[in-house]
Motif scaffolding. Sequence first.
Motif, short mmCIF file in Angstrom:
data_model
loop_
_atom_site.label_atom_id
_atom_site.label_comp_id
_atom_site.label_asym_id
_atom_site.label_seq_id
_atom_site.Cartn_x
_atom_site.Cartn_y
_atom_site.Cartn_z
N SER A 45 5.46 -6.26 2.29
CA SER A 45 5.66 -6.51 0.99
C SER A 45 5.71 -5.32 -0.02
O SER A 45 5.08 -4.04 0.62
CB SER A 45 4.63 -7.52 0.57
N PRO A 46 6.24 -5.29 -1.27
CA PRO A 46 5.98 -4.37 -2.11
C PRO A 46 4.55 -3.74 -2.25
O PRO A 46 4.41 -2.52 -2.24
CB PRO A 46 6.73 -4.60 -3.32
N LYS A 47 3.77 -4.54 -2.43
CA LYS A 47 2.32 -4.18 -2.45
C LYS A 47 1.61 -3.47 -1.41
O LYS A 47 0.89 -2.11 -1.50
CB LYS A 47 1.49 -5.32 -2.74
N SER A 48 2.17 -3.92 -0.16
CA SER A 48 1.71 -3.21 0.96
C SER A 48 2.14 -1.63 1.15
O SER A 48 1.79 -0.84 1.56
CB SER A 48 2.09 -3.79 2.16
N VAL A 49 3.59 -1.49 0.90
CA VAL A 49 4.34 -0.15 0.74
C VAL A 49 3.54 0.72 -0.33
O VAL A 49 3.09 1.80 0.18
CB VAL A 49 5.74 -0.45 0.69
N ALA A 50 3.31 0.15 -1.32
CA ALA A 50 2.72 0.90 -2.42
C ALA A 50 1.38 1.44 -2.25
O ALA A 50 1.07 2.50 -2.25
CB ALA A 50 2.55 0.13 -3.77
N PHE A 51 0.77 0.52 -1.32
CA PHE A 51 -0.87 0.84 -0.72
C PHE A 51 -0.68 1.98 0.21
O PHE A 51 -1.57 2.92 0.08
CB PHE A 51 -1.56 -0.69 -0.36
N VAL A 52 0.08 1.88 0.97
CA VAL A 52 0.31 2.87 2.07
C VAL A 52 0.76 4.09 1.54
O VAL A 52 0.15 5.15 1.99
CB VAL A 52 1.37 2.56 3.26
N GLN A 53 1.42 4.18 0.60
CA GLN A 53 1.88 5.44 -0.07
C GLN A 53 0.74 6.27 -0.80
O GLN A 53 0.61 7.30 -0.79
CB GLN A 53 3.30 5.07 -0.92
#
Length: 143
Positions: A45-53
């Motif tokens: 999800s976009p939330k997961s991608v943002a969290f990892v970045q």
Amino acid sequence: MIEDGNPHHFFIATQDQDLSNKVKRKPGIPLLFIIQNTMVLDKPSPKSVAFVQKLQTNQLVPEYQKECIVELKEKEGLVKQEGEKRRKRKRAGGPNPLSCLKKKKKKTQEGQEPSAEKKKRRKRKRNRVKAGAMQSVQKNEGE
């Protein structure tokens, strides 16, 4: 089970759209669903991608700190200098060991040469049919 940020790394498998939307709002929770007898892992999800970045940017060392680390290593003498490295020379090799055959030892008896033993071979005798016998066989076939 996943309210505390999914510390046990659980996967959620569901066909329910409401539950999948709720799971996509939280970072770090993989989502599985089924399409025609095949299990499919949904893209992050976009939330997961943002969290990892965000995690990756916090873990990176800034450039000025890298330069300071290099300078401190040079002061302490921990940096290897490029001039100290030497290339290994190739040494001349010998002949190919597979091409070198061992010498055969010659056994010599008194008065006899080893080549004489090799020459004593039986000759093969050919059985030849006499001309008279051939003519009689041809006459019998003709009659």
